[in-house]
Design an enzyme around this catalytic site. Structure first.
Site, PDB file in Angstrom:
ATOM      1  N   CYS A  34       0.832  -1.206   0.000  1.00  0.00           N
ATOM      2  CA  CYS A  34       0.000   0.000   0.000  1.00  0.00           C
ATOM      3  C   CYS A  34       0.870   1.262   0.000  1.00  0.00           C
ATOM      4  O   CYS A  34       2.015   1.230   0.439  1.00  0.00           O
ATOM      5  CB  CYS A  34      -0.923  -0.003   1.207  1.00  0.00           C
ATOM      6  SG  CYS A  34      -0.036   0.027   2.772  1.00  0.00           S
ATOM      7  N   ASP A 528     -10.720 -31.314 -26.771  1.00  0.00           N
ATOM      8  CA  ASP A 528     -11.406 -30.042 -26.656  1.00  0.00           C
ATOM      9  C   ASP A 528     -10.890 -29.160 -27.788  1.00  0.00           C
ATOM     10  O   ASP A 528      -9.703 -29.191 -28.105  1.00  0.00           O
ATOM     11  CB  ASP A 528     -11.099 -29.426 -25.292  1.00  0.00           C
ATOM     12  CG  ASP A 528     -11.813 -28.116 -25.105  1.00  0.00           C
ATOM     13  OD1 ASP A 528     -13.019 -28.076 -25.393  1.00  0.00           O
ATOM     14  OD2 ASP A 528     -11.171 -27.146 -24.682  1.00  0.00           O
TER      15      ASP A 528
END
Lengths: 840, 125
Positions: A34, A528
């Site tokens: 931060c 797939d």
């Protein structure tokens, strides 16, 4: 020993060595994310008495603290950081201590550790003989911690993780030592053995026959000497068989050692009795001795074991190669200077320096510099990958030309390579389902052989020809020696270890023996579409022009328009234009027309991009472009019309392209007799178009993602064994439902995928290779099992003398020993043959 | 049939009966793993010519830690496998190697060396 430890002041007491006055220390702070963090860290540290100045570098996560070491120790600084809610980059190690006998030892070691500069806390447990030490990596290292324990009069037991290079060295060393011992035992046995063999039958040799005539005193003394010499062989070369047999007996089990010990022991005891009490036997003929059996059998089996050990070492070469990829040292920045430390000591948060041509020691993210990294050893990608600030780097990969620094994110057993190694090791230790049958058999095998030997003795003694005792004895000893539980026991594990290792070297991680067995008898394989057959990312494929416009203009203007669009297909066009070296000017007056397309003004020209409806609405004359569009759509592409200043200019088409080697891989799969099925969430037209390109006939489309597992099951209900190939994240349920789930991974996430087989490379080739490896491995397993089975099934009856009534053949115990050693070496040799397998 | 033949056959049958009884009919009693403060059911297993103890009793649903310590150099025992839990470990000589797993279902599970020469049983209750 890194130099920095010499000058450092004591972290805990703060008493400096030579240096007086303020000192600067560098503290790693983990969660400095931060914006206000830096400030609060500065405040927290500044509040510690004795601290004169604090500078925090938020991007690198380091706090530089100038402090007076006589007033504030590093420990106090750490406490202050912890109190302010920050994690510090302190190291924790756990190690074992040898020589602790009393509770007071604990206190002594703890005191010695705590007095060490840089040690924050130390806890020693007498029960587990372990110490847990928290230390500041900037001021001390493991060597200093070890010295502290040593100075208290105790010893640190080195316990490197089993996957580290040093553990590998130890294992190799252990094996070498064992090998040398066996070879010494073999040579001693062989030397005594050749002498014993000659002197057991001196009448076969003209000169010796005269020197030691049969039934002479001289021969008796010679034999007595042989008895003593063979006892020496039993005790030296054969000791491990007897201790092994005894230990097994105490566990109510029997193994190879039991059989060899019994066989050789019985032969020696019989010979000694025959020699000492010849009067017990009706004729002199009985008094022949069989010391040669004892000695030669022991020597041959020792040699067999030594060869086995060598061959076994080769079997696990693959894992050694993987472990050997890990670098041994890392250069980290501690206290502002570069220090070379063992890779085991690199901590999360350390800044690691990598120079050109060096290996990257652990996983992390680049904080400074840039380079191209060769990741082929982990990902299989042969082209070096460009890395800049913020990019992830993988441990054990190879830095090519540039230099950079990175922050360690995963170290030790958490790195991608360590995960791969652990997975491979686990798989090598797993069992092929067929092994379970073998296990049941081998549980009964050895005692069963002992029972057979006794039965053989009884039958030959009761019904056999004279001299009955000699025949009975030879039969029993031969039976004990020839039975080889090793060949049976090693048949599958050896092949499995080689096969799994072979896979790992080819970028295929096989989870275990059951996956391997399942993968070789598949009927269908479901692929797939997106990300497996195709790249899974749309690219610009076609540009069609009309009305006098040239390709470059159309693409440049379209690309400019799409720069402002957020549509995924737009990115493909922008990238495609960029790849052709076209500069894209910024558009003005950009509008998105939802469901239709976009329009904008570029370089003063009005550009329209969108579907047929958009063109009709704006009354653009398409001049025969519709045909082209439907052709492109049939190919599975997404075409878009382009109009410039209200006139049709052409079509740009975007498609998810097929990976270059998909078609070839699918052809091989079909040739291997597998039915290849494609599953896709796309509409049937697009899916079929792709299927045509790669040669797949059966297409399941459209299938919602959550229905994929159900479709796998539907195929299984047709009575087929089904494999599913997809990415490990979205297709997880379908992969789990399939008999074998192949996850196509990309790089480091491989170990997470919950599949049976993981392909590190993104290519369908890997599926072919995986199936071929599993077939080759299982073929090898069956060869080994059949070989071992036939060996025992044929060998045992022959040893028992089943051929004697018909052919007059009785096996010699010496031949039995040779056959037995040969059989286990053959099994391992056959498993090693697998390594020569190359992807077709 | 002469006397010595009968004697040999009687002794032989006796030996066979002994082997059957000794290896197959006697059931070993198991060692119950102790629960430690960490919540693990822990048991030291000595690897030397076999596993001591070779029958270990644990409770289902609680994590188990088996600490193997190998005190021999025979290469057969350098790995221990727990196929039911998909676990395996290399056992360097003289080192304690923990193997951790969670038995969910009650039953009997085997652990063995790679070649199956040494065997042990884990009874989950």
């Amino acid at each position: 020993m890194p130099s920095h430890a010499h000058h450092s002041a004591s972290a805990t007491t703060g008493v400096g060595g030579a240096s007086a006055g303020p000192r600067r220390v560098e503290l790693l702070v983990d969660n400095l994310k931060c914006p206000t963090c830096a400030q609060s860290v500065e405040q927290a540290l500044g509040a510690v008495p004795g601290v004169t100045a604090v500078t925090v570098n938020r991007t690198s996560g380091v706090a530089f603290v100038d402090h007076d070491p006589t007033r504030a120790g590093v420990g106090a600084l750490y406490e202050a950081l912890k109190a302010a809610g920050y994690r510090t980059g302190s190291g924790r190690i756990r190690f074992r201590i040898r020589g602790m006998t009393c509770a007071s030892c604990v206190i002594r070691i703890e005191q010695s550790l705590r007095a060490t500069p840089g040690v924050l806390s130390a806890h020693v447990s007498l029960g587990s003989e372990e110490a847990l030490v928290e230390y500041v990596p900037a001021t001390t290292d493991l060597a200093a911690v070890r010295r502290a324990v040593a100075s208290a009069g105790y010893e640190v037991v080195e316990t490197p993780p089993p996957s580290s290079p040093s553990a590998l060295d130890r294992e190799t060393e252990e094996r070498d030592r064992e090998y040398r011992t066996l070879m010494r035992q073999w040579w001693f046995g062989a030397a005594v053995g050749s002498f014993t063999m000659i002197m057991s039958y001196p009448w076969l040799f003209p000169g010796l026959g005269r020197l030691f005539p049969r039934e002479s005193h001289r021969l008796w003394y010679m034999w007595a000497f042989m008895g003593v010499a063979s006892l020496a062989v039993l005790l030296y070369s054969g000791r491990h068989f007897f201790t092994g047999a005894w230990l097994a007996l105490r566990h109510r089990s029997a193994n190879m050692h039991t059989l060899i010990a019994l066989g050789t022991g019985v032969a020696w005891i019989y010979s000694t009795i025959a020699l000492s009490f010849p009067q017990m036997f009706p004729s002199r003929e009985f008094a022949d001795v069989y010391y040669d059996v004892t000695v030669v059998v022991i020597a041959l089996v020792d040699l067999g074991l030594a060869m086995e050990l060598r061959a076994k070492g080769r079997t696990s070469e693959a894992i050694k190669k993987l472990i050997g990829l890990q670098p041994r040292t890392a250069r980290v920045v501690r206290e502002g200077r570069e220090t070379e430390i063992p890779v085991e000591e690199v901590l999360v948060g350390d800044v690691v320096v990598v120079r050109p041509g060096e290996k990257i020691p652990v996983d992390g993210a680049v904080v400074e510099g840039a380079s191209a990294v060769d990741e082929s050893m982990v990902t299989g990608e042969s082209i070096p990958v460009e890395k800049g600030v913020g990019d992830e780097v993988i441990g054990a990969t190879f830095n090519t030309t540039g230099a950079f620094r990175f922050r360690a994110i995963k170290v030790g057993k958490d790195t991608a390579l360590a995960n791969i190694i652990r997975m491979v090791q686990d798989a090598q230790g797993s069992k092929v389902p067929i092994q379970r049958i073998v296990d049941v058999v081998s549980g009964y095998f050895t005692p069963g052989v002992a029972i057979l030997a006794i039965l053989g003795f009884m039958i030959w003694y009761t019904f056999g020809p004279e001299p009955r005792l000699v025949y009975a004895l030879i039969v029993a000893v031969t039976t004990l020696i020839i039975a080889c539980p090793c060949a049976l026991g090693m048949a599958t594990p050896m092949s499995l270890t080689t096969g799994v290792g072979l896979g790992a070297l080819n970028g295929i991680l096989i989870r275990g023996g059951d996956a391997l067995q399942a993968a070789q008898k598949l009927h269908s394989i479901i692929l797939d579409k997106t990300g497996t057959i195709t790249h899974g990312k749309p690219v610009l494929t076609d540009v069609v022009v009309t009305g006098g416009f040239d390709e470059a203009t159309v693409l440049r203007l379209t690309g400019s328009v799409e720069k402002s669009s957020e549509h995924p297909l737009a990115a493909a066009i922008v990238e495609g234009a960029g790849a052709r070296g076209l500069g894209l000017p910024d558009p003005t007056a950009f509008t998105a027309i939802p469901g239709h397309g976009v329009e904008a003004v570029v370089e003063g020209r009005q550009v329209l991009l969108g579907n047929l409806k958009l063109m009709r609405d704006r009354k653009v004359e398409l001049a025969g472009l519709e045909e082209q569009t439907s052709r492109l759509a049939d190919e599975g592409k997404t075409p878009m019309y382009v109009a410039i200043d209200g006139k049709a200019a052409g079509i740009v088409a975007v498609a998810d392209t097929v990976k270059p080697d998909s078609a070839a891989a699918i052809r091989v799969l079909t040739e291997m007799g597998l039915e290849v099925v494609m599953i896709s969430g796309d509409n049937e037209r697009t899916a079929r178009a792709i299927a045509r390109q790669v040669g797949i006939e059966r297409v399941l489309a459209p299938v919602l993602p959550q229905d994929k597992a159900f479709n796998v099951q539907r195929l299984q209900l047709e009575g087929r064994r089904v494999a599913m190939v997809g990415d490990g994240v979205n297709d997880a349920p379908a992969l789990a439902q399939a008999d074998v789930g192949f996850a196509i991974g990309t790089g480091t996430d491989v170990a997470i995928a919950a599949s049976d087989i993981t392909l590190i490379k993104g290519s369908l080739r890997g599926v072919v290779t995986a199936i071929q490896i599993s077939r080759a491995t299982m073929r090898n397993v069956y060869q080994n099992l059949t070989g071992a089975f036939i060996y025992n099934v044929l060998g045992l009856p022959v040893a028992l003398g089943i051929l004697y009534p018909f052919l007059g053949i009785l096996l010699s115990p010496l031949l039995a020993a040779l056959a037995m050693s040969f059989s286990s070496v053959t099994v391992i040799g056959n498993a090693n043959r697998l390594k020569r397998w190359r992807p077709a | 049939m002469t006397g010595d033949r009968i004697l040999v056959d009687v002794i032989g049958l006796g030996l066979i009966a002994f082997i059957v009884w000794f290896f197959w009919l006697v059931k070993a009693k198991g060692a119950r793993a102790a629960v430690t403060s960490g919540g693990y059911q822990e048991q030291m297993v000595l690897v030397k010519g076999g596993y001591t103890p070779d029958v270990i009793v644990v409770e289902a649903g609680k994590p188990v830690r088996l600490n193997f310590i190998r005190q021999e150099s025979a290469s057969c025992s350098e790995m221990v496998l727990l196929p039911a839990f998909n676990k395996s470990a290399r056992l360097p000589e003289g080192e304690t190697v923990p193997v951790e797993f969670l038995p969910k279902e009650p039953g009997e599970y085997e652990f063995a060396c790679q070649m199956g020469m040494f065997r042990g049983k884990l009874i989950v209750e």
